[in-house]
Enzyme design. Structure first.
Site, short mmCIF file in Angstrom:
data_model
loop_
_atom_site.label_atom_id
_atom_site.label_comp_id
_atom_site.label_asym_id
_atom_site.label_seq_id
_atom_site.Cartn_x
_atom_site.Cartn_y
_atom_site.Cartn_z
CG ASP A 45 -48.52 -63.36 -28.32
OD1 ASP A 45 -49.67 -63.14 -28.74
OD2 ASP A 45 -47.51 -63.29 -29.03
CE LYS A 78 -49.60 -63.14 -32.56
NZ LYS A 78 -49.07 -64.12 -31.58
CG HIS A 109 -49.65 -64.41 -37.49
ND1 HIS A 109 -49.25 -65.62 -36.95
CD2 HIS A 109 -48.63 -63.55 -37.26
CE1 HIS A 109 -48.04 -65.47 -36.43
NE2 HIS A 109 -47.65 -64.23 -36.60
#
Length: 309
Positions: A45, A78, A109
């Site tokens: 991530d 993001k 985000h």
């Protein structure tokens, strides 16, 4: 259980456990990503805002060169707030830094637009030093651009991050493609039950960041968690991570320490009695309003905080 996968509402599958890269320092994140992937992690991530995606990309390449297949790794990025009016451009910048042709999941985000032509690419400011934010901007307009991304082949899934109940309720009636994921700060001191239940109702998967709280978090000393850890013969961190996986949520603990990265992959089975202990702890936190949020944005924006129940 660490290898568990969860099906998203668009049919794609995501690993339940991954490595977070927020606040991973330069020189550390490449090694962390490479180590994690070589030791069984399948999810990484990241985000453009973290300013380390080039090193994440180097870690990915090192793992791929070692024989790990790209299709076996789930990569998340993001779109940052300065790119929410031009989301494909933001995605292209992340792809270039990562050295990838596509990512598996792209998230909004924050539901915010900061000045895309401001004095800084990530954190533009006004003369008084406050964030340069377009306060009349509608976050749904950004989502409409997100909906065009899967057709480009540059991502498989799209979702949101840091969406409170308020923002998600504004978005869903106008969405053509429903978010597959909502990534939020989530742990027993911040269960965010309202947003978790809303996401469950709409088949949107919760991805928990900061699942351990923070360095020195009171969660490590909370009696119910300590007792469960002693019962299972593991550390409190394992219980906190396992809570999410057992509940069917995605969890992305961050670390650059190889020993902790390896330890965080240890997920234990929690039976009904174990889960009741944690549920009772959460219920008590909710009843007393004793929530504790560890991540606050310096946006001065009404994100629905304190939407912490």
């Amino acid at each position: 259980m660490a290898d568990k996968k969860i099906k998203l509402n668009d049919g794609n599958e995501i690993p339940a456990l991954g490595l977070g890269t927020w606040q991973s320092a330069p020189g550390e994140v490449k090694t962390a990503v490479s180590f994690a992937l070589k030791n069984g992690y399948k999810l990484i991530d990241g985000a453009y805002c973290y300013a380390n995606e080039n090193e994440v990309g180097q870690g990915l390449k090192e793992a791929f060169d070692a024989g790990i297949k790209r299709e076996d790794v789930f990569v998340v990025t993001k779109i940052w707030a300065t790119y929410m009016s031009r989301v494909e451009e933001g995605l292209d910048k992340s792809l270039k830094a990562l050295g990838l042709d596509y990512v598996d999941l792209v998230l909004v985000h924050w539901p915010v637009l900061m000045n895309p032509n401001g004095n800084d690419d990530r954190f533009p400011t006004l003369p008084d030093g406050s964030r340069d934010i377009f306060r009349d901007w509608n976050h749904v307009d950004g989502w409409k651009q997100m909906e065009a991304l899967p057709a480009t082949g540059k991502t498989k899934s799209i979702g949101v991050s840091n969406y409170s109940k308020k923002y998600l309720e504004e978005l869903l009636p106008q969405a053509t493609i429903k978010p597959a994921v909502n990534q939020i700060e989530n742990h027993p001191l911040l269960p965010q039950s309202e947003i978790v239940e809303l996401c469950k109702e709409h088949d949107i998967q919760i991805m928990a960041y900061s699942p351990l709280g923070s360095t020195g978090s009171p969660l490590f000393k909370a009696e119910p968690i300590v007792k469960l850890a002693e019962k299972k013969g593991v550390k409190p961190a394992t219980i906190l991570i396992s809570w999410h996986v057992n509940a069917g949520r995605i969890v992305v603990p961050k670390s650059v320490n190889p020993d902790r990265i390896a330890a965080n992959k240890e997920v234990v089975e929690l039976d009904a009695d174990d889960l009741k202990v944690l549920d009772d702890f959460v219920a008590d936190i909710n009843k007393r309003g004793a929530w504790q949020r560890f991540v606050y944005p310096a946006f001065n924006m009404p994100f629905g905080f304190p939407d912490k129940s």
